[in-house]
Design an enzyme around this catalytic site. Sequence first.
Site, mmCIF file in Angstrom:
data_model
loop_
_atom_site.group_PDB
_atom_site.id
_atom_site.type_symbol
_atom_site.label_atom_id
_atom_site.label_comp_id
_atom_site.label_asym_id
_atom_site.label_seq_id
_atom_site.Cartn_x
_atom_site.Cartn_y
_atom_site.Cartn_z
ATOM 1 N N ASN A 10 1.013 -1.158 -0.035
ATOM 2 C CA ASN A 10 -0.055 -0.020 -0.008
ATOM 3 C C ASN A 10 0.895 1.293 -0.014
ATOM 4 O OD1 ASN A 10 -1.801 2.032 0.390
ATOM 5 N ND2 ASN A 10 -2.417 1.439 2.549
ATOM 6 N N TRP A 11 0.906 2.149 -1.167
ATOM 7 C CA TRP A 11 1.978 2.985 -1.196
ATOM 8 C C TRP A 11 1.311 4.333 -0.530
ATOM 9 C CZ3 TRP A 11 4.090 2.551 -6.965
ATOM 10 C CH2 TRP A 11 5.097 1.464 -7.158
ATOM 11 N N LYS A 12 -0.070 4.517 -0.043
ATOM 12 C CA LYS A 12 -0.711 5.491 0.497
ATOM 13 C C LYS A 12 -0.377 6.559 -0.393
ATOM 14 C CE LYS A 12 -0.245 2.990 4.762
ATOM 15 N NZ LYS A 12 -0.123 3.223 6.177
ATOM 16 N N HIS A 102 -9.735 1.511 4.759
ATOM 17 C CA HIS A 102 -8.191 1.363 5.613
ATOM 18 C C HIS A 102 -8.631 2.351 6.619
ATOM 19 C CE1 HIS A 102 -4.341 2.568 6.235
ATOM 20 N NE2 HIS A 102 -3.752 1.531 5.761
ATOM 21 N N GLU A 104 -6.888 4.703 7.831
ATOM 22 C CA GLU A 104 -6.423 6.189 7.664
ATOM 23 C C GLU A 104 -7.773 6.786 6.941
ATOM 24 O OE1 GLU A 104 -3.033 5.582 5.184
ATOM 25 O OE2 GLU A 104 -1.984 4.855 7.268
ATOM 26 N N GLU A 172 -5.760 -5.020 10.336
ATOM 27 C CA GLU A 172 -4.534 -3.930 10.494
ATOM 28 C C GLU A 172 -4.869 -3.199 11.832
ATOM 29 O OE1 GLU A 172 -2.424 -2.692 6.734
ATOM 30 O OE2 GLU A 172 -4.168 -1.622 6.958
ATOM 31 N N GLY A 178 2.664 2.178 10.917
ATOM 32 C CA GLY A 178 3.351 3.445 10.706
ATOM 33 C C GLY A 178 4.029 3.357 11.885
ATOM 34 N N SER A 218 3.348 -2.463 10.337
ATOM 35 C CA SER A 218 4.740 -2.557 10.452
ATOM 36 C C SER A 218 5.413 -4.053 10.016
ATOM 37 C CB SER A 218 5.017 -1.973 12.092
ATOM 38 O OG SER A 218 4.661 -0.746 12.196
ATOM 39 N N GLY A 239 2.853 -1.154 4.272
ATOM 40 C CA GLY A 239 3.014 0.118 3.809
ATOM 41 C C GLY A 239 4.496 0.604 3.573
HETATM 42 P P1 13P Z 1 3.070 0.333 7.608
HETATM 43 O O1 13P Z 1 3.378 -1.109 7.097
HETATM 44 O O2 13P Z 1 3.817 1.554 6.924
HETATM 45 O O3 13P Z 1 2.972 0.078 9.146
HETATM 46 O O4 13P Z 1 1.546 0.517 7.072
HETATM 47 C C1 13P Z 1 0.528 -0.421 7.174
HETATM 48 C C2 13P Z 1 -0.405 -0.179 6.339
HETATM 49 O O5 13P Z 1 -1.226 0.866 6.716
HETATM 50 C C3 13P Z 1 -0.907 -1.278 5.148
HETATM 51 O O6 13P Z 1 -2.368 -0.710 4.444
#
Ligand code: 13P
Length: 256
Positions: A10-12, A102, A104, A172, A178, A218, A239
């Site tokens: 997931n590149w966000k 997600h 976020e 998640e 993150g 993470s 992520g």
């Molecule tokens: P991280 O791997 O950066 O913790 O992010 C996880 C995530 O939100 C994947 O959708």
Amino acid sequence: MKRVKMLAGNWKMNKLNRELAGFFATFFESVGWYRDETISDRIDVLFAVPATLMAQAVPLAEPNGVRIAAQNIHWESAGAFTGEISLPMITEAGVTATLIGHSERRQYFAETDETVSRKTKAALNADVMPIVCIGETLDQREAGLTQEVVSRQVKAALEGIEDPKDLVLAYEPVWAIGTGRSATAAQAQEVHAEIRQLLRAKYGQSIGSSIRVLYGGSATPSNIEDLLSQKDIDGALVGGASLKPDDFAKMVRAGL
Ligand code: 13P
């Protein structure tokens, strides 16, 4: 029931078109199966990219057996929804999957169980693979509400869905995203086992056992093997580490 592992990046809100060719060249070289079209029989690899990258990412990824996914979609196929993107728009670009709900989006953009449910149904109707994200916050975990929250989110997302087709769930925990603080493999497995039970209760043994449940939060090259060794963890939604082609390639190799 054998479930094919899935490693999803997931590149966000990261990366530009000019970075794509270099990223995928390094990734495929590092993973060691550049142009191997048989890879998708053994593992599903996917990148959820920003909308501006879809059209250029698809021809770089798809011929090598890697899917490109959206990070969000609207449930309507067209209309007066400024700033949104529809399923016909992403499929026109060659995208075959989408993240939904997600944390976020739940946290910053008012995504609710109800909108998650509408989007999940719309994706399935459009033959786009939904990857539905669920997970508790730190406060909820500390209050002992993990099971209740996750169960509510799963039930709401699947409400009214009789045929889940190729739907994927991603657990998640919000406190692990993150933060560098991954859930331990045992903590994740505990929740995944509960999700598996919910799926079997709703869809029966066979279909309930075939739906993949990914872990996210993470996940890195150093903890991926531990996570993937758990019985009910079918892959990872990654992520930060998916932005680095060599790191993500290591994680994909761990899933093979
Ligand atoms: P991280 O791997 O950066 O913790 O992010 C996880 C995530 O939100 C994947 O959708």
